[in-house]
Write a protein that holds these residues in place. Structure first.
Motif, PDB file in Angstrom:
ATOM      1  N   SER A   1       1.039  -0.721  -0.138  1.00 36.13           N
ATOM      2  CA  SER A   1       0.432   0.503  -0.477  1.00 36.13           C
ATOM      3  C   SER A   1       1.139   1.359   0.146  1.00 36.13           C
ATOM      4  CB  SER A   1      -0.572  -0.079   1.402  1.00 36.13           C
ATOM      5  OG  SER A   1      -1.738  -0.945   0.958  1.00 36.13           O
ATOM      6  N   ALA A   2       1.954   1.226   0.873  1.00 33.10           N
ATOM      7  CA  ALA A   2       3.037   2.557   1.214  1.00 33.10           C
ATOM      8  C   ALA A   2       3.563   2.437  -0.557  1.00 33.10           C
ATOM      9  CB  ALA A   2       3.907   2.274   2.113  1.00 33.10           C
ATOM     10  N   THR A   3       3.563   1.709  -1.421  1.00 38.88           N
ATOM     11  CA  THR A   3       4.175   2.012  -2.669  1.00 38.88           C
ATOM     12  C   THR A   3       3.608   2.106  -3.893  1.00 38.88           C
ATOM     13  OG1 THR A   3       4.844   0.021  -2.617  1.00 38.88           O
ATOM     14  CG2 THR A   3       6.197   1.053  -1.695  1.00 38.88           C
ATOM     15  N   ASP A   4       1.845   1.628  -3.361  1.00 31.32           N
ATOM     16  CA  ASP A   4       0.839   1.305  -4.290  1.00 31.32           C
ATOM     17  C   ASP A   4       1.730   0.218  -5.228  1.00 31.32           C
ATOM     18  OD1 ASP A   4      -1.537   2.070  -5.650  1.00 31.32           O
ATOM     19  OD2 ASP A   4      -0.914   3.244  -7.224  1.00 31.32           O
TER      20      ASP A   4
END
Lengths: 221, 221, 221, 221, 221, 221
Positions: free
Chosen positions: D206-209
């Motif tokens: 999620s942090a890096t999509d």
């Protein structure tokens, strides 16, 4: 569609008088009567009041017609009662940049977050009486965001709610927000002190099942 | 795989002395020094202390070597300071079925829920000193559920935490749980009063960014 | 008011030496001693270490004076230990745009959100030692929002916390926020990787009741 | 009532073929096409793969027909890729008391809590394929409590979810619950390790999509 | 390192066909088959359908090939079925500034917040079919924030989610946000009505364990 | 201590008549009057009512003395009004194993969770009137857990609250709990339907800032 036609003879909303039909008459409603006859759920025999505290109770009886149950709850130990009363009276009644009504609004908004029956009842009454506006008391207890408030009052209540739900996230920016709408640092202390106090009082009331004097329900309606 | 081989020369964990390498030496760590030189973020000039309060501050200085910052914070208004000190001292120091250590354990566990830097620091120190067990202080501040406690202490702390996170859900069954492990109704009051108080104090401290005296950090280590 | 007068002889705050009065002397405190003698709550017999892992443990013993309990926990299976150590050492010790101290700050701030006793203890010590500032370690563990940080460090930690509490809400705007304060895309990966890792490690530690080596408590004080 | 009559000609539910009417035809739906063409939102140029990692990618291509995007994401740094792959493969593929399907079920249930698009897609596919039951994959992703499971599987997934949402509240009683339904201490480690891992992986994704390979969507339907 | 070498023969990700190895073959997977054969968990005998409702069911059967289970669930009482069908059909099918696809997107995003198996399955299928884009359905169900949307669609879905998770915090500013991206007041009503409806329907479905028709799983893939 | 002496002349609690002192007189309270003159915040011109709906409004006016604002809100579109009224009247007024009072108690308890000003006001009035017990209405709105209820009523309200706050966690055990205290499967449907409905209605009211008719405030006091 006969059914629907018959339904248009039914009025959708609340009845206009108690009972409203045999199905839910008070006598047979099946819901126990809500008579708050105990002060709280802890069995603590009343202590001996100091003359100062006895005079204080007499004054309550004379001016209010009753002694607030929170004071009766503390009366098992005169030292605790005295400390509580001094702390409370300074907080809510001493001179402040906040009006008494504003302090009561903070009290109710915090108590609504914590869903405290005692404090919502007692201080909801205070808001209604101080403001002369019953709807204001309901709005503070139900959802203060739905109330019409000045910008300054809204910022004050938002700060009190943030203190209640995530005090660890309060930062200088939040204090600056209060200053920007006109609160002094002394006012900020008072807002914090009142919001903090009801976060204590709500919890002590809920932990001991403190019950409000029944008279509050009708005040200021 | 040469890389991995070289990695086996690296020790996985914490360095044994400050700096541990040029990359993160204190002088060049790039993180500002955490010196808590202000008492709080509100600019409230000190008021005039009553003789009783002056004597109290002198006593703190003499016995502790410092005046706790929370008292300095309240010192802008002698009446508020007096009310706070009386309330606090009755709560934490008066005779009770709870030991002073147990009251401090409640204080820290509540403060951990609210993530209050001031109270975790000051009362974490108190737990370490009263108990003589530094790890106990850390456990109360980090996760009391990981601590070794008697059943009675655990039930007491669970009640304090429930008061903190969902006081509206406390019911007779919770009080019965306290009674079953041996607490009297008077003890329950004291548990509720201490847990309630720190829910106030944590919030006032966070709302005003109250900073702990630096000396607390080293106490009881 | 004789009572209150006597109370003004009582100092409000923490005792200066263990025990502080008969009521709460350590020997009779009634709170069990917090001696972390087990590595974890699972009973997994130690496996056979590969020569590389044996050398690694020897190096820990030599340089740190102990083998971190997390490594002992994984030692029931040499393959898992090896994979964990390689992954961990690359993450925390390999070259990066983030200093080792910054990676440890992320570790502690994430562990504080998850209230992980093991990681708060071990990595709190690392922050104290790397920074040479005991208060910084306490602030990361108690409430990082109360710490003095550069803007860049604060944005970094806010991102790590958002990853911890609502990773599904992270969007391009959050990454842009990191870039605006000077982080490269490679730095962002490293922040995400460290914050992600401790969200794993905290949970494995809590799920297995992993206990920190007692020596950490005193490091860097 | 003409309106209502005409409405009874309308079928309440989903259309049977794309478009279902001019108002929402795909070409004119006004919703952008969801083509996941980037691997992630960070711009990290691919690094040089070691021969082992190159062989690993070749094997993926040969056996799966594609290289999973998570591996491509890590490929900017061969050391990180290698550490991740080793850690992951041991976790999900090494011998264990948990079947591969059970490990994938944990992966999906944890990913559902964290609402991770990448992991729900990739591991939801794995559950469908391993089980041969498309509905099982959907249930793990949507609400595992609605699935038909053995008591043992349900206790396992409840533990994984508790680790995900309140790991600090896990205690011996939770581990005992796993033992009572037949899990060994080694199994408990594996449950904790898989649940912990996806709490990391969900957050990094999620942090890096990170975007899933499109092929996953259709697998096992 | 022989172990690791052998591991490089293992491909990290999902199998390409059911079973993927003896350990987790469907037949022996040990996970019960997820066959949704009951309509719901309440035992309510089917009532007598009015001619209009019978015609409606016939139309469903003819056009969809099945009667949606939610209608069968309501069929124990023809008046309730009729009221539900009229309300639902007006909401989702009547002319509106929102396309049918947009209404279904709101349905799925709300259902994802509430983790409703029935509605995610039935309306996820509708999104896939209306849009012709299977990935869009998955994104609405998994994490709508990861989807590519127009600004207007995103603001619409954010409003629906805020209604779902903290409706008491919605204020004029939120409605203004909708107006700014081009929604009329009538559109805002429709967004609110659809988001509100699925907050009802999700809860009734979960409370009664309503099960989706199996055919939905494959639609629009 | 002169200050404290003077303070004992001050009564701690609420004033007995409006204003209670110059500082907070209504006229000068500084808080805007809470007059709910708009029906809602959306500007939707009234539509043409069908004869059935016009008759329904006339009946409301005749029997209640007013048309509930929720009906006026829906009146912009006769089809929506008709669908809503039919759905609502069947739900709250049709024969059921639940009394009308019990359905209103569910309505208020759900609305309290969602902090909906409109529904708390309108349905709080209904509880007061149906029960003839003003305190019961307050308790449902403030904290139903503090009310005296039969076991059966409490289980019913707990189910409604669980549906409201975590419907995805409802399972067969919850339905069994309702059956054990005497509810039939048909009763369970009705509980679920009412609780579900107010989760819709609360959200539509908050999303559109629907305002209650002022007359509700005084009903049943």
């Amino acid at each position: 569609m006969a059914k629907k036609a018959s339904k248009s003879n039914v009025v959708a909303e609340t009845p206009t008088k108690p009972g409203g039909g045999g199905q839910s008459a008070p006598a047979g409603s099946g819901v126990p009567q809500q008579n708050d006859t105990r002060v709280m759920a802890l069995d603590l025999p009343a202590g001996t009041l100091s003359p100062a505290m006895q005079a204080y109770f007499d004054k309550c009886q004379e001016k209010l017609g009753f002694v607030p149950n929170v004071l009766l709850a503390y009366a098992f130990d005169n030292a605790k009662l005295e400390a509580f009363a001094a702390f409370y009276n300074d907080l809510m009644l001493a001179p402040s940049g906040l009006s008494k009504l504003e302090r009561e609004m903070i009290a109710v908004v915090v108590s609504a977050q914590n869903r405290c029956y005692y404090c919502l009842t007692a201080h909801g009454a205070a808001v209604r009486v101080y403001s002369g506006d019953p709807a204001l008391g309901e709005l503070m207890a139900m959802n203060y965001r739905a109330a019409k408030l000045t910008r300054k009052q809204r910022v004050m209540l938002d700060f009190a709610v943030k203190m209640t739900v995530e005090s660890d996230a309060i930062e200088e920016e939040d204090r600056e927000g209060l200053r920007r709408v006109g609160f002094s640092d002394r006012d900020i202390w008072d807002i914090a002190a009142v919001a903090g106090f009801f976060n204590m009082s709500n919890r002590v009331a809920s932990a001991t099942d403190m019950r409000p004097n029944a008279v509050y329900h009708g005040q200021g309606r």
